[in-house]
Each structure stands twice: as C-alpha cells, then as structure tokens.
Design a protein around this motif. Structure first.
Motif, PDB file in Angstrom:
ATOM      1  N   MET A  39       0.334  -1.631  -0.268  1.00  8.66           N
ATOM      2  CA  MET A  39      -0.125   0.025  -0.126  1.00  8.66           C
ATOM      3  C   MET A  39       0.891   1.334  -0.089  1.00  8.66           C
ATOM      4  SD  MET A  39      -3.329  -0.915  -0.474  1.00  8.66           S
ATOM      5  CE  MET A  39      -2.353  -2.168  -1.620  1.00  8.66           C
ATOM      6  N   MET A  40       2.289   0.680   0.868  1.00  6.70           N
ATOM      7  CA  MET A  40       2.583   2.322   0.145  1.00  6.70           C
ATOM      8  C   MET A  40       3.647   3.059  -1.044  1.00  6.70           C
ATOM      9  SD  MET A  40       6.226   1.265   2.812  1.00  6.70           S
ATOM     10  CE  MET A  40       6.663   2.660   3.026  1.00  6.70           C
ATOM     11  N   SER A  41       3.323   2.179  -2.063  1.00  2.83           N
ATOM     12  CA  SER A  41       3.451   2.338  -3.553  1.00  2.83           C
ATOM     13  C   SER A  41       2.182   2.325  -3.938  1.00  2.83           C
ATOM     14  CB  SER A  41       4.231   1.335  -4.005  1.00  2.83           C
ATOM     15  OG  SER A  41       5.273   0.837  -3.512  1.00  2.83           O
ATOM     16  N   ALA A  42       1.113   2.665  -3.732  1.00  2.00           N
ATOM     17  CA  ALA A  42      -0.289   2.467  -4.300  1.00  2.00           C
ATOM     18  C   ALA A  42      -0.408   3.778  -4.269  1.00  2.00           C
ATOM     19  CB  ALA A  42      -1.015   2.094  -3.073  1.00  2.00           C
ATOM     20  N   PRO A  43      -0.380   5.042  -3.807  1.00  2.79           N
ATOM     21  CA  PRO A  43      -1.159   6.725  -4.695  1.00  2.79           C
ATOM     22  C   PRO A  43       0.232   6.441  -5.346  1.00  2.79           C
ATOM     23  CG  PRO A  43      -0.593   5.728  -2.230  1.00  2.79           C
ATOM     24  CD  PRO A  43      -0.141   4.920  -2.307  1.00  2.79           C
ATOM     25  N   ALA A  44       1.380   6.211  -5.438  1.00  4.04           N
ATOM     26  CA  ALA A  44       2.268   6.135  -6.303  1.00  4.04           C
ATOM     27  C   ALA A  44       2.202   5.315  -8.051  1.00  4.04           C
ATOM     28  CB  ALA A  44       3.942   5.966  -6.094  1.00  4.04           C
TER      29      ALA A  44
END
Length: 234
Positions: A39-44
């Motif tokens: 989820m840490m990479s989801a926005p990018a």
C-alpha cells in the motif's frame, strides 16, 4: 448386486477446482501479510508516477497483483477461441502461454531494475561458483529461484520441444545468462554472478518437474492446429 469396495475418486474437474481454491487462498494470505508495504506504493502507482512505483519492488508486486484479473481474462479469451476452432487442450495451452509471460516479466523487471549507482559504478563480475550463495541469504536465493520458475513451469506444457529436464535447464540457464549480460553491459549497479545463473536454472528445472504430468508430448496434435473433421459415415 455388487458394490464397489472404495468410493469413486473425485473427478478431474473437482480436483482442479480444489487446487484453484487453495491457490487463491494462499495468494490472498500472502497479500494480507505484505499488504502494508504494498500500500505504500499504491498512491504512486495510481498516479502513474515512475518514482515510487515502477522503480520499487513493492510497486512491481502491486502492479503484478493488479494485472491478475486481466491475465485471467486473456486466458479465457484465448481458450474460447481455440475451443471454437476445435483445438485440443485449449485451456491448458492458453494458460501456459499467459502464465509464461505473467510469471516471468515482473521478475525480469525487478532483476533489471537499476541500483543507486547505475551508470557510475564499474560493472562487477563474480565467476567463482557457489561463492555468492552465502551472501544471498534465504530471501535472495528464493527470489532467484522464482525468476524463471514460470518459464520452466509452463514452457514444456506449451512446447513439446522443451518437454525434457535438460532442455528446461538449458532454457533457464540461457535466459539467465542473457539477463546477467544485460546487467553487465548496461552497468545497472548489480553483480553479474555465475551463482545467479545456477540458481535461476535450478528454479526453472524444479518448476518444470512440478508440471511434468501436463507436459506436451510429441504424439499430441499441434496446439494451434484444429482437429480434422470426422469422415462421413456411408
């Protein structure tokens, strides 16, 4: 009246459904465990940004999971088209084709992902067998085993010419050598190691052995050729 001493064995369809359910549960469990890093990479990734998504392992894994439904849809479309044409083993062949691509491309992307010193540090080579295994660790060894596992698993299912252990070994080793050569030529801040080749090829062979019962044989009809129509009865 006679009765069977043993209950009938489950049908092939039932076994396939059970295996699919178990695989889905295993995948869901793995995703639940690593949900926070993903989820840490989801926005990018949702914003389509290169940095933070395409250049991180978490981002590549997240995109791979997101591509699972489209990959399943492609399998269904190919299998339906082949079945309409009278092709034998339409589902098996279509699953193998998509599986080779879906299971290999993400690992290749992560393997060729540039390091922090890409283009500036000199290329490094390690040609002494088994010297780098101790520094890989369990995670590194496991990752290297998976790089060409999908290729070893599905290639002999799709192509009869690859349906043997030596050929799968040669396929895995050859592909790994190409990747290691690319790492060296492109100066990706990665070590070009013979141990990577050994572990990659081993992973391909182990995966190939796991799918041995589904390998195509030379006696089967070509997958892309429809079955001949039956002769008319006089």
């Amino acid at each position: 009246m006679t009765h069977n001493a043993f209950p009938p064995s489950p049908s092939r369809r039932t076994r396939s459904v059970v295996l699919l359910v178990l695989a889905s549960l295993g995948l869901a469990g793995a995703v639940f465990v690593v949900r926070r890093p993903l989820m840490m990479s989801a926005p990018a990734c949702m914003a389509g940004r290169w940095h933070g998504c395409f250049d991180t392992f978490n981002g590549v894994v997240l995109l791979t999971l997101a591509a699972l439904p489209p990959a399943a849809l492609v399998v269904w479309a190919l299998a339906r088209r082949r079945r309409a044409a009278g092709v034998r083993s339409a589902w098996r062949v279509s699953s193998a084709e998509v599986g080779m691509v879906y299971g290999t491309v993400p690992f290749l992307w992560m393997t060729l992902m540039p390091g922090g010193g890409a283009g500036t540090v000199p290329a490094r080579v390690s040609l002494v067998p088994l010297r780098d295994l101790a520094t890989m660790g369990p995670v590194g060894i496991g990752g290297n085993l998976l790089v060409f596992a999908a290729l070893g698993l599905f290639a002999p299912v799709r192509f009869a010419a690859l349906a043997s252990v030596p050929r799968i070994l040669a396929l895995g080793a050859g592909c790994s050598i190409l990747v290691e050569t690319a790492q060296y030529v492109l100066r990706l801040d990665r070590v070009t190691s013979v141990d990577d080749v050994l572990v990659n090829a081993t992973g391909a062979v182990l995966a190939g052995l796991a799918s041995r019962r589904w390998w195509r044989t030379t006696t089967e009809a070509p997958a892309d050729r429809p079955r001949p129509a039956p002769a008319p009865v006089p």
